[in-house]
Scaffold this motif. Sequence first.
Motif: not given
Lengths: 222, 568
Positions: B369-376
């Motif tokens: 979740f963190n990875t996606l939120v930050i990347a997006i």
Amino acid sequence: MKSQSMSSLKIDNLQLSQQGKLLLSLNEEVKGGEVLTIMGPSGSGKSTLLNWLVGMLPSDFYANGELYLNQQIITNTASHLRNIGLLYQDPLLFPHLTVEGNIAFAMPKGDKKTRKDEISEALNQVGLAGMEKRCPQNLSGGQQARVALLRVLLSKPKAILLDEPFSKLDSQLRQETRQLVFEQIQRYSLPAVMVTHDESDAIAAQGKVITLDALPLNQAAS
Amino acid sequence: MIVANTLFTRLVRNSPYLLIALLVVPVLGGLLGVLLPAFGWFPALGANEFGLFGFVQLFNTPGIERMVLLSFGTSLISTLLAFVITVLILASYFNSPWLKRIQRLLGPILVIPHAAAAIAIGFLITPSGFLSRLISPWLTGWDIPPDWLFPHDPYGLSIILGLTLKELPFLLLIALGVLAQPEIGKTLKAQHKVASSLGYCPMTGFFKVILPSLYGYMRLPILAVLAYSSASVEIPLILGSNTPPTLAVAIMQWFNDVDLSLRIKASSGAILQILITLSLLGSWCLLELLVKKCSTSFLVNGEREYGGMLIQRVTHLITTVMLSVIGLALVAMVLWSFAGFWSFPDLLPQQLVTLHWSSALLQMQTPLFNTLVIAISTTLIAIALTLFVLEAEQQNTKTISAISGFIIYLPLLIPSIAFLFGLVWLFEQVNSQHAYINVVFSHLLFVLPYVFLSLANSYRRLDPRFSTVAASLGVQPSKIFWQLKLPLLLSPILIASALGLAISFSQYLPTLLSGAGRINTITTEAVTLANGASRRTSAVYALMQMLLPALFFILAWAAPKLFFRNRG
Ligand SMILES: Nc1ncnc2c1ncn2[C@@H]1O[C@H](COP(=O)(O)OP(=O)(O)OP(=O)(O)O)[C@@H](O)[C@H]1O
Ligand SMILES: [Mg+2]
């Protein structure tokens, strides 16, 4: 010169085709010092013919026939072992080498001093005396063309091919350069094949002229 | 061009300043935040007198010479190796269809994060790894894992292997990109043909004619690779020895130490790191001069054949070995992620289970979740800003100045370890407690340059007559931008987005530092697990690291096709 009588480039029953349809067929012999002129509309296969002669036919094409240089068959010889020089409309000088370097690159191995002298003399002959250390980018178009010519000639080719060599030069320069090229071809007694769009080139060459046909429209379309 | 004055155009006009500020402030601020403590000024510790004791401490650290030597040696050798292999591959396959095939095989490796690549290579070369299983016991007679030092060997050989394999595809794709440019590529190919007609064998023709010109175009990317590898953290951390580690890894450990007094030494180390990187760049340029000087007479000596066949065979061998190493490393990783019981010399596990995947996927939810939120979030900001800046460029009808062009790549050229700590200190000063925002902010430094690089060409190639025609029809600039340009650029925008996401996914150091260790992503977890107990869990995480960017690249590639097919 003894080789003069033997020097020749013979195209024996060549048939060039692309994807099964015939592009051109040719059967000719060019003797040393003669120029065979090839004319024809764009796309008729002139450059492709030269590509076959130097052994760099793109894989799209298929060739049937033999090529003899000085009575030796070279149809399947690798391009870099053929001893056939090429002169294009672009001089294609190497930008990382000087004028002298460009010519030395083409010459056979040998004593440094002898090579240097040979280059100076050749430059002298074509009106480029003292330009040894110049960068090719800083030469005019006509000067570049002359360096490119020297580069081919001093590589001691056994035949020479010219692909619209003068088309980028204006008419005055064109005439001078043309004369120079033909003189040198005679002097070294080289068989030459020239591709051109220009009638005056063909006349000046004083040799046989072959005109290739355009691909018949229905054939090209299919 | 005279442009209407609307909110949109004002926004666009000011976007370049925002871009520059977003890149310059953190990098320079970060450098300052390292420079001050390096020279002894660190009020939090009560140290507010300038002095050199940080450096004294640094040079008294046991093994410091080895750290420096490791950093210097591994990056110089790996870059040299990657460059030489790139040149050999180009020379051997210059006119062959294999060049395209190799390019297609190596291309995807570019988006594999450094951490995942390092983990995969580790699986191959550990004592009980795939390599020793392949040759045991039939060849070696080993019944138990051999006692070799790989990975973590003290000479940095494993690091060199990892760095070389990551750098090679990059350099090769850069070179092929140059050759694919219509003007340059065509001229170079014609010149090669001339050399061939002058009697040069293809290999010698390449070295004497193509390479001197081609090198000019590859120079900056090579220097960037060199700078990056000298200060990279993931590969030395996963594949290197810890006694001592490379300087960059050591600096990271000092910064993260609970003992705050180490911060001063770490800052001095960061300065030393910059000096190492600079001296590497200098050494490369010297090497270049030397080669140039020695090769002038070689270029024109008239020799036409230098054992081309031998070199070609050697290149075939190197290429095969390299592709096998990559292939085997990937296979090994997939096998470990499904392995049940797997005793030593067996090539394959006794049983395959999905347990590691299911339990890892459960654990993975928060990091994912963190990875996606930050990347997006990072990518959205980067894309929007890049588009605005490029639009500003078109409205001013001139490209951004050379200085701004350079500033965009600043974060890629300065070793990130040298300014990220200062950046964290800066965050503390402005009291930015919001870990997410800090992380996004620091990711942006690395995502923006790549997104810009990827989009700029397509945007600049967009035919300006479209907008002229539209403007002459009385269409608003904002409408031209949203309804004409963006749809035309859909495909490049999606690709740039995928690239931006991939870059963000792969960030280790910025996430770790800006998030103050509180934000876990797939990458930070993968690195933590890499040297941990469970090889199987580590394999799952590393595979996830590869699958995520791959997934988005496939989406970016397929979406426009679907979209346009619906239109008929
Ligand atoms: N590398 C190639 N691969 C496939 N087809 C080619 C290639 N080069 C040329 N052709 C095609 O072969 C045909 C002959 O081309 P060629 O270049 O020989 O023409 P040309 O007579 O030299 O024309 P121009 O006067 O314009 O130079 C054309 O139909 C061309 O499209
Ligand atoms: Mg032609």
